[in-house]
Design a protein around this motif. Structure first.
Motif, PDB file in Angstrom:
ATOM      1  N   THR A 107       0.724  -1.168   0.158  1.00 18.09           N
ATOM      2  CA  THR A 107      -0.065   0.226  -0.362  1.00 18.09           C
ATOM      3  C   THR A 107       1.085   0.830   0.156  1.00 18.09           C
ATOM      4  OG1 THR A 107      -2.044  -0.895   1.053  1.00 18.09           O
ATOM      5  CG2 THR A 107      -1.679   1.634   0.791  1.00 18.09           C
ATOM      6  N   VAL A 108       0.987   2.323  -0.919  1.00 23.97           N
ATOM      7  CA  VAL A 108       1.752   3.306  -1.201  1.00 23.97           C
ATOM      8  C   VAL A 108       0.432   4.615  -1.413  1.00 23.97           C
ATOM      9  CG1 VAL A 108       2.819   4.635  -2.786  1.00 23.97           C
ATOM     10  CG2 VAL A 108       3.096   2.349  -2.496  1.00 23.97           C
ATOM     11  N   GLU A 109       0.465   6.038   0.229  1.00 24.39           N
ATOM     12  CA  GLU A 109       0.009   7.058   0.199  1.00 24.39           C
ATOM     13  C   GLU A 109       0.802   7.683  -0.548  1.00 24.39           C
ATOM     14  OE1 GLU A 109      -2.343   7.723   3.828  1.00 24.39           O
ATOM     15  OE2 GLU A 109      -1.778   5.486   4.710  1.00 24.39           O
ATOM     16  N   ILE A 110       0.055   8.518  -1.429  1.00 24.63           N
ATOM     17  CA  ILE A 110       1.174   9.407  -2.408  1.00 24.63           C
ATOM     18  C   ILE A 110       0.038  10.994  -2.354  1.00 24.63           C
ATOM     19  CG2 ILE A 110       0.805   8.927  -4.142  1.00 24.63           C
ATOM     20  CD1 ILE A 110       3.617   9.278  -5.243  1.00 24.63           C
ATOM     21  N   GLU A 111       1.157  12.239  -2.455  1.00 18.04           N
ATOM     22  CA  GLU A 111      -0.067  13.430  -2.465  1.00 18.04           C
ATOM     23  C   GLU A 111      -0.298  14.062  -4.484  1.00 18.04           C
ATOM     24  OE1 GLU A 111       0.915  15.963   1.068  1.00 18.04           O
ATOM     25  OE2 GLU A 111       2.786  15.435  -0.432  1.00 18.04           O
ATOM     26  N   ALA A 112      -0.979  14.125  -4.361  1.00 17.32           N
ATOM     27  CA  ALA A 112      -0.903  14.776  -5.891  1.00 17.32           C
ATOM     28  C   ALA A 112      -1.887  16.276  -6.231  1.00 17.32           C
ATOM     29  CB  ALA A 112      -1.684  14.113  -7.019  1.00 17.32           C
ATOM     30  N   PHE A 113      -0.915  17.400  -7.045  1.00 16.02           N
ATOM     31  CA  PHE A 113      -1.033  18.653  -7.285  1.00 16.02           C
ATOM     32  C   PHE A 113      -1.401  19.240  -7.660  1.00 16.02           C
ATOM     33  CE2 PHE A 113       2.467  17.525  -3.983  1.00 16.02           C
ATOM     34  CZ  PHE A 113       1.590  18.526  -2.405  1.00 16.02           C
ATOM     35  N   TYR A 114      -2.173  19.693  -8.316  1.00 12.61           N
ATOM     36  CA  TYR A 114      -3.317  20.918  -9.186  1.00 12.61           C
ATOM     37  C   TYR A 114      -2.239  20.597 -10.099  1.00 12.61           C
ATOM     38  CZ  TYR A 114      -6.664  23.932 -11.581  1.00 12.61           C
ATOM     39  OH  TYR A 114      -7.018  24.641 -12.988  1.00 12.61           O
ATOM     40  N   ASP A 115      -1.360  21.209  -9.999  1.00 12.67           N
ATOM     41  CA  ASP A 115       0.139  21.855 -10.557  1.00 12.67           C
ATOM     42  C   ASP A 115       1.117  21.181 -11.374  1.00 12.67           C
ATOM     43  OD1 ASP A 115      -1.072  24.510 -10.559  1.00 12.67           O
ATOM     44  OD2 ASP A 115       0.131  25.286  -8.961  1.00 12.67           O
ATOM     45  N   ASP A 116       0.786  19.538 -11.111  1.00 14.96           N
ATOM     46  CA  ASP A 116       1.748  18.443 -11.457  1.00 14.96           C
ATOM     47  C   ASP A 116       1.517  18.535 -12.906  1.00 14.96           C
ATOM     48  OD1 ASP A 116       3.054  18.007  -9.444  1.00 14.96           O
ATOM     49  OD2 ASP A 116       0.839  16.276  -8.379  1.00 14.96           O
ATOM     50  N   MET A 117       2.292  18.830 -13.727  1.00 14.92           N
ATOM     51  CA  MET A 117       1.584  18.790 -15.106  1.00 14.92           C
ATOM     52  C   MET A 117       2.922  18.144 -16.032  1.00 14.92           C
ATOM     53  SD  MET A 117      -1.082  20.055 -15.230  1.00 14.92           S
ATOM     54  CE  MET A 117      -1.046  20.365 -17.063  1.00 14.92           C
ATOM     55  N   ASP A 118       3.606  17.409 -15.134  1.00 13.57           N
ATOM     56  CA  ASP A 118       5.543  17.395 -16.339  1.00 13.57           C
ATOM     57  C   ASP A 118       4.665  15.537 -17.233  1.00 13.57           C
ATOM     58  OD1 ASP A 118       7.015  18.863 -15.165  1.00 13.57           O
ATOM     59  OD2 ASP A 118       7.505  17.792 -13.998  1.00 13.57           O
ATOM     60  N   GLN A 119       5.349  15.161 -17.998  1.00 16.54           N
ATOM     61  CA  GLN A 119       4.572  14.073 -18.846  1.00 16.54           C
ATOM     62  C   GLN A 119       4.749  12.730 -17.446  1.00 16.54           C
ATOM     63  OE1 GLN A 119       3.442  14.156 -21.604  1.00 16.54           O
ATOM     64  NE2 GLN A 119       3.350  11.819 -21.283  1.00 16.54           N
ATOM     65  N   VAL A 120       5.892  12.772 -16.568  1.00 11.58           N
ATOM     66  CA  VAL A 120       6.045  12.263 -15.649  1.00 11.58           C
ATOM     67  C   VAL A 120       6.485  12.508 -14.369  1.00 11.58           C
ATOM     68  CG1 VAL A 120       6.698   9.760 -14.838  1.00 11.58           C
ATOM     69  CG2 VAL A 120       6.684  10.174 -17.121  1.00 11.58           C
ATOM     70  N   THR A 121       5.190  12.616 -13.117  1.00 16.52           N
ATOM     71  CA  THR A 121       5.908  12.848 -12.141  1.00 16.52           C
ATOM     72  C   THR A 121       6.731  12.363 -11.169  1.00 16.52           C
ATOM     73  OG1 THR A 121       3.463  14.597 -12.197  1.00 16.52           O
ATOM     74  CG2 THR A 121       4.786  13.530 -10.140  1.00 16.52           C
ATOM     75  N   TYR A 122       7.342  12.276 -10.663  1.00 13.39           N
ATOM     76  CA  TYR A 122       8.535  11.742  -9.666  1.00 13.39           C
ATOM     77  C   TYR A 122       8.213  13.121  -8.161  1.00 13.39           C
ATOM     78  CZ  TYR A 122      10.370  10.203 -13.751  1.00 13.39           C
ATOM     79  OH  TYR A 122      10.476   9.497 -15.238  1.00 13.39           O
ATOM     80  N   ARG A 123       7.452  11.705  -7.151  1.00 13.09           N
ATOM     81  CA  ARG A 123       7.627  11.870  -5.768  1.00 13.09           C
ATOM     82  C   ARG A 123       8.040  11.441  -4.900  1.00 13.09           C
ATOM     83  NH1 ARG A 123       2.714  14.875  -6.614  1.00 13.09           N
ATOM     84  NH2 ARG A 123       4.055  16.870  -6.423  1.00 13.09           N
ATOM     85  N   LYS A 124       8.276  11.628  -3.683  1.00 11.83           N
ATOM     86  CA  LYS A 124       8.041  10.806  -2.328  1.00 11.83           C
ATOM     87  C   LYS A 124       7.398  10.611  -2.167  1.00 11.83           C
ATOM     88  CE  LYS A 124      13.256  10.780  -0.769  1.00 11.83           C
ATOM     89  NZ  LYS A 124      13.953  11.102   0.473  1.00 11.83           N
ATOM     90  N   ALA A 125       6.522   9.271  -1.514  1.00  9.36           N
ATOM     91  CA  ALA A 125       5.453   8.949  -1.372  1.00  9.36           C
ATOM     92  C   ALA A 125       5.388   9.605   0.550  1.00  9.36           C
ATOM     93  CB  ALA A 125       5.072   7.419  -1.073  1.00  9.36           C
ATOM     94  N   LEU A 126       4.143   9.346   0.889  1.00 10.80           N
ATOM     95  CA  LEU A 126       3.612   9.858   2.197  1.00 10.80           C
ATOM     96  C   LEU A 126       4.614   8.028   2.922  1.00 10.80           C
ATOM     97  CD1 LEU A 126       0.720  12.012   1.605  1.00 10.80           C
ATOM     98  CD2 LEU A 126       3.154  12.711   2.519  1.00 10.80           C
ATOM     99  N   LYS A 127       3.555   7.380   2.762  1.00 13.70           N
ATOM    100  CA  LYS A 127       3.869   6.058   2.894  1.00 13.70           C
ATOM    101  C   LYS A 127       3.721   5.170   1.785  1.00 13.70           C
ATOM    102  CE  LYS A 127       1.355   2.252   4.774  1.00 13.70           C
ATOM    103  NZ  LYS A 127       0.301   1.326   4.744  1.00 13.70           N
ATOM    104  N   GLY A 128       5.018   4.236   1.972  1.00  9.95           N
ATOM    105  CA  GLY A 128       5.109   3.050   0.854  1.00  9.95           C
ATOM    106  C   GLY A 128       7.266   3.338   0.896  1.00  9.95           C
ATOM    107  N   LYS A 129       7.533   1.972   1.545  1.00  9.50           N
ATOM    108  CA  LYS A 129       9.056   2.197   1.270  1.00  9.50           C
ATOM    109  C   LYS A 129      10.025   2.008   0.070  1.00  9.50           C
ATOM    110  CE  LYS A 129      12.592  -0.420   4.076  1.00  9.50           C
ATOM    111  NZ  LYS A 129      13.327  -1.335   2.806  1.00  9.50           N
ATOM    112  N   VAL A 130       9.287   0.919  -0.599  1.00 10.14           N
ATOM    113  CA  VAL A 130      10.283   0.723  -2.077  1.00 10.14           C
ATOM    114  C   VAL A 130       9.895   1.662  -2.774  1.00 10.14           C
ATOM    115  CG1 VAL A 130      10.176  -1.127  -3.478  1.00 10.14           C
ATOM    116  CG2 VAL A 130       9.806  -2.317  -1.327  1.00 10.14           C
ATOM    117  N   HIS A 131       8.246   2.252  -2.466  1.00 16.72           N
ATOM    118  CA  HIS A 131       8.663   3.240  -3.405  1.00 16.72           C
ATOM    119  C   HIS A 131       9.516   4.077  -2.882  1.00 16.72           C
ATOM    120  CE1 HIS A 131       6.522   7.156  -6.222  1.00 16.72           C
ATOM    121  NE2 HIS A 131       6.986   7.623  -4.930  1.00 16.72           N
TER     122      HIS A 131
END
Length: 402
Positions: A107-131
Motif C-alpha cells: 500500500t502506497v500513500e502519495i500526494e497529487a497536486f493541481y500543478d503537476d503537469m510534467d509528462q511523468v511526475t516523480y514524488r516521494k510517498a507519504l507511505k511506501g518504503k519500496v517506492h
C-alpha cells in the motif's frame, strides 16, 4: 521455477482481468491525497501499468474512480505479481502520469497536486518504503541528465565527456548494487541505449547476465538475456493503450479550452448568422456587455434559459447584446427554432459546419455540456461564466452599478 511467474501472469491476464471488480484480482492499493485545488475538479482518475514480463509489455487499466467536488482522497487498487511501477492518470487536471512503485500486497500513500503537469511526475510517498527507495534513483537520474543537457547546451565538450564517463560508472554500480530489480534494470537500459558509445556490447551482456543471476525467479530478468524479444501486443492491450491516449488527448483539449475561457481572456468568434452573412463578436459595437449563449434546439435547459436572457435584454436594451451560438447539426431546425422561440432580438449564429462538425473556434471553448454562457465586456473579455436563471440579471445589476 523460471517460468512459473510467466505462466501465472498469462493465466491472470487471460482469466482474471475481465473480473477487475473482484477482490481476488487486487493485491496492491494506492491512496492519493489531493491538494485543495485538485479536490475541486470533478474528473476520472485511472490506475494503469505495463506488464513488462508479458509479451510486448501488455498494458492494463486496473482501476478508475470518478471524483466529486471537495473529495480529498482517491483510493485505487490493482494486481501485481512482481515489484513493478504503476501510473496514476488524471483526466482533467493534475498528473498525467504519477509514478508509483509497489510490490505485491503493498500500500502506497502519495500526494497529487493541481500543478503537476510534467509528462511523468516523480514524488516521494507519504507511505511506501519500496517506492521511496526506488524513487531516489529516479530523481538522481533526472538530476544527472539535467546537468548533462546543460553541459551540452553550453558546448562544454571536455566536461561533457567526463560527465558521460562518470554516468557510465554510476549506472554500472546501480546495476550491481541496487536491491530493486526495477531500478537495476532501468540503469542497464540507460547504459545500453543512452550511453552505448561508452560501453561495449560484451559489457552490456555481462550486466544482463548479472541481473538474470541476481533475480533468478523473475521472468523479466531472464528475458533481458534474450536477444530477440516478442513485442506483439494483444488486442486488449492495444485497446487499453488507445483508451489512455484518448484520455490524455481529451485532457489536453480540456486544458486548452480552460485557458481560452478563463476570466479576463478575450473571446474571438466570427460565425455565420441566420441571414447567411458572418458576424464577429468584435462587430457588436455600442454596448457595455455581450452575453454569449451556447445552446441547441434539442437542449431543454438551454431553451428554459431564454426567458431570463430576454428579461435581461429588456432591462438593459442599450447596454447588452446577446450572441446566441447554436451547435445544432440540423441548420434548418435551428432557423425554425429562432422563430418558434422568438429569438429575433438575439444575434443568432451557427457553430457547426455543413458536415455537422463543431467549428474549430467553437471547439476551443471546450463546450462539453450546454447551456454554456460567457458574459463579455465591450472588449470581448470574459467577466463571468455560466450565469443561469436569475444569476444573469443579478450579475448585470451589480456590474451596471459600478
Amino acid at each position: 521455477m523460471k517460468y512459473l511467474l510467466y505462466i501465472c501472469s498469462l493465466f491472470l491476464l487471460g482469466s482474471f482481468l475481465p473480473q477487475q471488480g473482484s477482490d481476488e484480482t487486487r493485491n496492491v492499493t494506492v491512496i492519493v491525497h489531493l491538494d485543495d485545488a485538485l479536490s475541486q475538479v470533478e474528473q476520472t482518475v485511472y490506475l494503469h501499468s505495463y506488464l513488462s514480463w508479458v509479451s510486448g509489455g501488455e498494458m492494463n487499466i486496473w482501476d478508475s474512480v470518478r471524483t466529486e467536488k471537495g473529495q480529498k482522497t482517491v483510493e485505487l487498487q490493482g494486481l501485481l505479481l512482481l515489484e513493478n511501477c504503476v501510473y496514476i492518470t488524471f483526466s482533467k487536471e493534475g498528473p498525467n502520469n504519477l509514478l508509483v512503485y509497489l510490490f505485491p500486497n503493498d500500500t502506497v500513500e502519495i500526494e497529487a497536486f493541481y500543478d503537476d503537469m510534467d509528462q511523468v511526475t516523480y514524488r516521494k510517498a507519504l507511505k511506501g518504503k519500496v517506492h521511496n527507495e526506488i524513487i531516489v534513483s529516479d530523481m538522481r537520474t533526472r538530476s544527472m541528465w539535467k546537468t548533462r543537457h546543460r553541459l551540452e547546451d553550453e558546448g562544454k565538450k571536455d566536461s561533457l565527456l567526463l560527465w558521460d564517463r562518470m554516468m557510465v560508472d554510476y549506472y554500472c554500480k546501480e546495476v550491481k548494487q541496487n536491491p530493486h530489480y526495477v531500478a537495476a534494470n532501468a540503469a542497464r537500459v540507460i547504459l545500453q541505449v543512452n550511453l552505448k558509445d561508452y560501453i561495449s556490447e560484451d559489457s552490456v551482456m555481462a550486466l544482463r547476465q548479472y541481473i538474470a543471476k541476481k533475480w533468478p525467479n523473475d521472468i523479466r530478468a531472464i528475458q533481458v538475456t534474450q536477444k530477440k524479444v516478442d513485442n506483439s501486443q494483444s488486442e486488449r492491450s492495444l485497446r487499453t493503450r488507445r483508451r489512455i491516449s484518448d484520455v490524455k488527448r481529451e485532457k489536453a483539449v480540456y486544458q486548452m479550452a480552460r485557458k481560452n475561457t478563463e476570466i479576463g481572456k478575450t473571446l474571438s468568434l466570427n460565425l455565420e448568422s441566420a441571414d447567411g452573412g458572418k458576424v464577429a463578436l468584435s462587430d457588436l459595437k455600442g454596448c457595455r456587455y455581450i452575453y454569449v449563449d451556447v445552446w441547441a434546439t434539442w437542449c431543454k435547459p438551454c431553451r428554459a434559459q431564454f426567458p431570463y436572457v430576454k428579461q435581461a435584454l429588456a432591462k438593459y436594451p442599450q447596454d447588452l447584446k446577446v450572441y446566441a451560438v447554436s451547435i445544432d447539426n440540423n441548420h434548418t431546425g435551428w432557423r425554425e427554432s429562432i422563430v418558434k422561440d422568438s429569438l429575433q432580438a438575439f444575434v443568432n449564429v451557427i457553430g457547426t459546419d455543413n458536415n455537422r462538425n463543431l467549428l474549430p473556434e467553437v471547439a476551443r471553448l471546450g463546450v462539453k455540456l450546454i447551456p454554456r454562457s460567457f458574459l463579455l465586456d465591450n472588449h470581448c473579455r470574459i467577466v463571468a461564466k455560466d450565469l443561469h436563471g436569475e444569476e444573469l440579471i443579478q450579475t448585470l445589476d451589480s456590474l451596471m452599478a459600478q
